[in-house]
Design a protein around this motif. Structure first.
Motif, PDB file in Angstrom:
ATOM      1  N   VAL A 194      23.093  62.168  37.980  1.00  0.00           N
ATOM      2  CA  VAL A 194      24.028  62.358  36.869  1.00  0.00           C
ATOM      3  C   VAL A 194      24.496  61.009  36.338  1.00  0.00           C
ATOM      4  O   VAL A 194      24.561  60.791  35.131  1.00  0.00           O
ATOM      5  CB  VAL A 194      25.231  63.220  37.305  1.00  0.00           C
ATOM      6  CG1 VAL A 194      26.306  63.236  36.218  1.00  0.00           C
ATOM      7  CG2 VAL A 194      24.779  64.646  37.621  1.00  0.00           C
ATOM      8  N   SER A 195      24.802  60.084  37.237  1.00  0.00           N
ATOM      9  CA  SER A 195      25.240  58.748  36.815  1.00  0.00           C
ATOM     10  C   SER A 195      24.154  58.063  36.002  1.00  0.00           C
ATOM     11  O   SER A 195      24.438  57.416  34.979  1.00  0.00           O
ATOM     12  CB  SER A 195      25.593  57.897  38.043  1.00  0.00           C
ATOM     13  OG  SER A 195      26.693  58.442  38.734  1.00  0.00           O
ATOM     14  N   GLY A 215      27.646  72.814  38.318  1.00  0.00           N
ATOM     15  CA  GLY A 215      28.277  71.676  38.957  1.00  0.00           C
ATOM     16  C   GLY A 215      27.301  70.982  39.881  1.00  0.00           C
ATOM     17  O   GLY A 215      26.174  71.451  40.094  1.00  0.00           O
ATOM     18  N   ASN A 216      27.719  69.852  40.450  1.00  0.00           N
ATOM     19  CA  ASN A 216      26.817  69.079  41.312  1.00  0.00           C
ATOM     20  C   ASN A 216      26.294  69.887  42.488  1.00  0.00           C
ATOM     21  O   ASN A 216      25.115  69.813  42.840  1.00  0.00           O
ATOM     22  CB  ASN A 216      27.540  67.832  41.827  1.00  0.00           C
ATOM     23  CG  ASN A 216      27.771  66.808  40.735  1.00  0.00           C
ATOM     24  OD1 ASN A 216      27.135  66.854  39.681  1.00  0.00           O
ATOM     25  ND2 ASN A 216      28.683  65.888  40.973  1.00  0.00           N
ATOM     26  N   ARG A 217      27.176  70.654  43.125  1.00  0.00           N
ATOM     27  CA  ARG A 217      26.759  71.434  44.290  1.00  0.00           C
ATOM     28  C   ARG A 217      25.712  72.483  43.904  1.00  0.00           C
ATOM     29  O   ARG A 217      24.710  72.670  44.609  1.00  0.00           O
ATOM     30  CB  ARG A 217      27.976  72.112  44.921  1.00  0.00           C
ATOM     31  CG  ARG A 217      27.674  72.804  46.249  1.00  0.00           C
ATOM     32  CD  ARG A 217      28.918  73.460  46.814  1.00  0.00           C
ATOM     33  NE  ARG A 217      30.118  73.039  46.120  1.00  0.00           N
ATOM     34  CZ  ARG A 217      31.117  73.857  45.825  1.00  0.00           C
ATOM     35  NH1 ARG A 217      31.049  75.117  46.136  1.00  0.00           N
ATOM     36  NH2 ARG A 217      32.183  73.408  45.203  1.00  0.00           N
ATOM     37  N   GLU A 218      25.936  73.143  42.756  1.00  0.00           N
ATOM     38  CA  GLU A 218      24.998  74.169  42.311  1.00  0.00           C
ATOM     39  C   GLU A 218      23.655  73.560  41.917  1.00  0.00           C
ATOM     40  O   GLU A 218      22.600  74.145  42.170  1.00  0.00           O
ATOM     41  CB  GLU A 218      25.595  74.936  41.133  1.00  0.00           C
ATOM     42  CG  GLU A 218      26.824  75.748  41.505  1.00  0.00           C
ATOM     43  CD  GLU A 218      27.524  76.313  40.288  1.00  0.00           C
ATOM     44  OE1 GLU A 218      27.889  77.499  40.319  1.00  0.00           O
ATOM     45  OE2 GLU A 218      27.694  75.579  39.307  1.00  0.00           O
ATOM     46  N   ILE A 219      23.695  72.381  41.285  1.00  0.00           N
ATOM     47  CA  ILE A 219      22.446  71.708  40.926  1.00  0.00           C
ATOM     48  C   ILE A 219      21.685  71.338  42.194  1.00  0.00           C
ATOM     49  O   ILE A 219      20.455  71.507  42.272  1.00  0.00           O
ATOM     50  CB  ILE A 219      22.736  70.446  40.087  1.00  0.00           C
ATOM     51  CG1 ILE A 219      23.331  70.835  38.730  1.00  0.00           C
ATOM     52  CG2 ILE A 219      21.460  69.628  39.878  1.00  0.00           C
ATOM     53  CD1 ILE A 219      23.786  69.655  37.896  1.00  0.00           C
ATOM     54  N   ALA A 220      22.402  70.840  43.184  1.00  0.00           N
ATOM     55  CA  ALA A 220      21.759  70.466  44.444  1.00  0.00           C
ATOM     56  C   ALA A 220      21.074  71.670  45.084  1.00  0.00           C
ATOM     57  O   ALA A 220      19.938  71.570  45.572  1.00  0.00           O
ATOM     58  CB  ALA A 220      22.805  69.871  45.397  1.00  0.00           C
ATOM     59  N   GLY A 270      32.624  69.765  39.029  1.00  0.00           N
ATOM     60  CA  GLY A 270      32.025  68.719  38.215  1.00  0.00           C
ATOM     61  C   GLY A 270      31.207  69.205  37.044  1.00  0.00           C
ATOM     62  O   GLY A 270      30.574  68.406  36.348  1.00  0.00           O
ATOM     63  N   GLY A 271      31.198  70.518  36.786  1.00  0.00           N
ATOM     64  CA  GLY A 271      30.406  71.061  35.693  1.00  0.00           C
ATOM     65  C   GLY A 271      31.170  71.143  34.383  1.00  0.00           C
ATOM     66  O   GLY A 271      32.324  70.715  34.272  1.00  0.00           O
ATOM     67  N   THR A 272      30.507  71.680  33.381  1.00  0.00           N
ATOM     68  CA  THR A 272      31.103  71.904  32.072  1.00  0.00           C
ATOM     69  C   THR A 272      30.828  73.341  31.657  1.00  0.00           C
ATOM     70  O   THR A 272      29.855  73.947  32.099  1.00  0.00           O
ATOM     71  CB  THR A 272      30.510  70.960  31.007  1.00  0.00           C
ATOM     72  OG1 THR A 272      29.094  71.194  30.917  1.00  0.00           O
ATOM     73  CG2 THR A 272      30.735  69.508  31.379  1.00  0.00           C
ATOM     74  N   LEU A 273      31.671  73.891  30.773  1.00  0.00           N
ATOM     75  CA  LEU A 273      31.467  75.273  30.361  1.00  0.00           C
ATOM     76  C   LEU A 273      32.115  75.516  29.000  1.00  0.00           C
ATOM     77  O   LEU A 273      33.286  75.201  28.814  1.00  0.00           O
ATOM     78  CB  LEU A 273      32.047  76.231  31.399  1.00  0.00           C
ATOM     79  CG  LEU A 273      31.593  77.685  31.317  1.00  0.00           C
ATOM     80  CD1 LEU A 273      31.575  78.314  32.705  1.00  0.00           C
ATOM     81  CD2 LEU A 273      32.488  78.497  30.394  1.00  0.00           C
ATOM     82  N   ILE A 274      31.334  76.055  28.064  1.00  0.00           N
ATOM     83  CA  ILE A 274      31.821  76.390  26.729  1.00  0.00           C
ATOM     84  C   ILE A 274      31.598  77.880  26.502  1.00  0.00           C
ATOM     85  O   ILE A 274      30.569  78.429  26.896  1.00  0.00           O
ATOM     86  CB  ILE A 274      31.094  75.579  25.638  1.00  0.00           C
ATOM     87  CG1 ILE A 274      31.293  74.082  25.889  1.00  0.00           C
ATOM     88  CG2 ILE A 274      31.581  75.948  24.250  1.00  0.00           C
ATOM     89  CD1 ILE A 274      30.494  73.198  24.958  1.00  0.00           C
ATOM     90  N   LEU A 319      18.165  69.520  46.534  1.00  0.00           N
ATOM     91  CA  LEU A 319      18.498  68.113  46.682  1.00  0.00           C
ATOM     92  C   LEU A 319      19.821  67.966  47.421  1.00  0.00           C
ATOM     93  O   LEU A 319      20.606  68.910  47.488  1.00  0.00           O
ATOM     94  CB  LEU A 319      18.617  67.433  45.314  1.00  0.00           C
ATOM     95  CG  LEU A 319      17.378  67.399  44.422  1.00  0.00           C
ATOM     96  CD1 LEU A 319      17.742  66.870  43.038  1.00  0.00           C
ATOM     97  CD2 LEU A 319      16.291  66.546  45.053  1.00  0.00           C
ATOM     98  N   ALA A 320      20.083  66.783  47.950  1.00  0.00           N
ATOM     99  CA  ALA A 320      21.392  66.488  48.522  1.00  0.00           C
ATOM    100  C   ALA A 320      22.382  66.304  47.384  1.00  0.00           C
ATOM    101  O   ALA A 320      22.017  65.823  46.303  1.00  0.00           O
ATOM    102  CB  ALA A 320      21.325  65.224  49.372  1.00  0.00           C
ATOM    103  N   GLU A 321      23.643  66.687  47.615  1.00  0.00           N
ATOM    104  CA  GLU A 321      24.641  66.566  46.556  1.00  0.00           C
ATOM    105  C   GLU A 321      24.836  65.106  46.147  1.00  0.00           C
ATOM    106  O   GLU A 321      25.046  64.799  44.971  1.00  0.00           O
ATOM    107  CB  GLU A 321      25.965  67.162  47.013  1.00  0.00           C
ATOM    108  CG  GLU A 321      26.989  67.288  45.898  1.00  0.00           C
ATOM    109  CD  GLU A 321      28.202  68.110  46.303  1.00  0.00           C
ATOM    110  OE1 GLU A 321      29.206  68.085  45.564  1.00  0.00           O
ATOM    111  OE2 GLU A 321      28.140  68.770  47.363  1.00  0.00           O
ATOM    112  N   GLY A 322      24.732  64.190  47.093  1.00  0.00           N
ATOM    113  CA  GLY A 322      24.845  62.774  46.767  1.00  0.00           C
ATOM    114  C   GLY A 322      23.727  62.320  45.842  1.00  0.00           C
ATOM    115  O   GLY A 322      23.944  61.494  44.944  1.00  0.00           O
ATOM    116  N   THR A 323      22.534  62.865  46.046  1.00  0.00           N
ATOM    117  CA  THR A 323      21.405  62.534  45.164  1.00  0.00           C
ATOM    118  C   THR A 323      21.670  63.019  43.753  1.00  0.00           C
ATOM    119  O   THR A 323      21.379  62.320  42.770  1.00  0.00           O
ATOM    120  CB  THR A 323      20.107  63.170  45.706  1.00  0.00           C
ATOM    121  OG1 THR A 323      19.847  62.677  47.013  1.00  0.00           O
ATOM    122  CG2 THR A 323      18.929  62.856  44.796  1.00  0.00           C
TER     123      THR A 323
END
Length: 214
Positions: free
Chosen positions: A188-189, A169-174, A120-124, A179-183
């Protein structure tokens, strides 16, 4: 194993990239030689990430990105090309690309990019990031509704946004923020809604242009 489709008009390049990715533990589930064929292969193979060249005979990569966006496809697309022109980079990102790398990238970096986009991440590519940021700041792109003012982001949302900008990505941010990945998905939303952006890449671009991120 992450499932990918490789789109490039040169058969030898497709085969070479595919072989290297397989050796690195990435599953190549399909190949395509142009944008039109890519849409059929993506529909048939349901990849987790698409590696897409931009300049191809017939239907090119930008066309394919636009078609995927119009179809409402959520498959993340990583542009892998030899062209690092600022206008082309921005056009690809505006069309829906979630990543942009040059073909001189190392296998380790490419594999990492595939994992980031799948999560779910981005990379440039770092070699074009600074130049791209200068272009964004000097030429406002149409990233969201100009009539809708930006809503204030909470401190936690800013923390998440900064990590999004770094390609997490979401998992890495969590993991980074405990935090929980759902959080994280909910945060993000909320960020996308407040920035008037349809995806993470456009959210980061608008945040940079508005000065929310340095």
């Amino acid at each position: 194993m992450t499932r990918v489709v490789v789109v490039d008009d040169q058969a030898l390049v497709r085969q070479g990239i595919g072989t290297l990715l397989e050796l690195a533990g990435v599953e190549v589930v399909g190949e395509a030689a142009d944008g039109a064929e890519a849409l059929d292969v993506i529909d048939a193979c349901e990849p987790e990430v698409v590696l897409l060249d931009l300049r191809m005979p017939g239907r090119d990569g930008i066309w394919a990105l636009q078609q995927l966006r119009e179809r409402g496809s959520e498959v993340p697309v990583l542009v892998l090309t030899t062209f690092d022109d600022d206008a082309l980079v921005l056009e690809a990102l505006h069309a829906g690309a979630r990543g942009y790398l040059l073909k001189d990238v190392t296998l380790e970096r490419l594999t990492r990019a595939v994992e980031v986009l799948a999560d779910g991440g981005t990379l440039i590519a770092p070699t074009i990031t600074e130049r791209l940021l200068r272009t964004i700041r000097s030429t406002p792109p149409p990233l969201g509704s100009p009539e809708a003012p930006l809503e204030s982001l909470t401190e936690r949302e800013l923390e998440v946004l900064r990590l999004m900008a770094e390609g997490y990505g979401n998992r890495e941010i969590a993991e980074a923020l405990f935090l929980a990945e759902g959080t994280v998905k909910n945060r993000v939303s909320g960020i996308l809604l407040k920035l008037g952006a349809r995806d993470r890449t456009k959210a980061v671009l608008r945040a940079l242009h508005e000065g929310i991120l340095d």
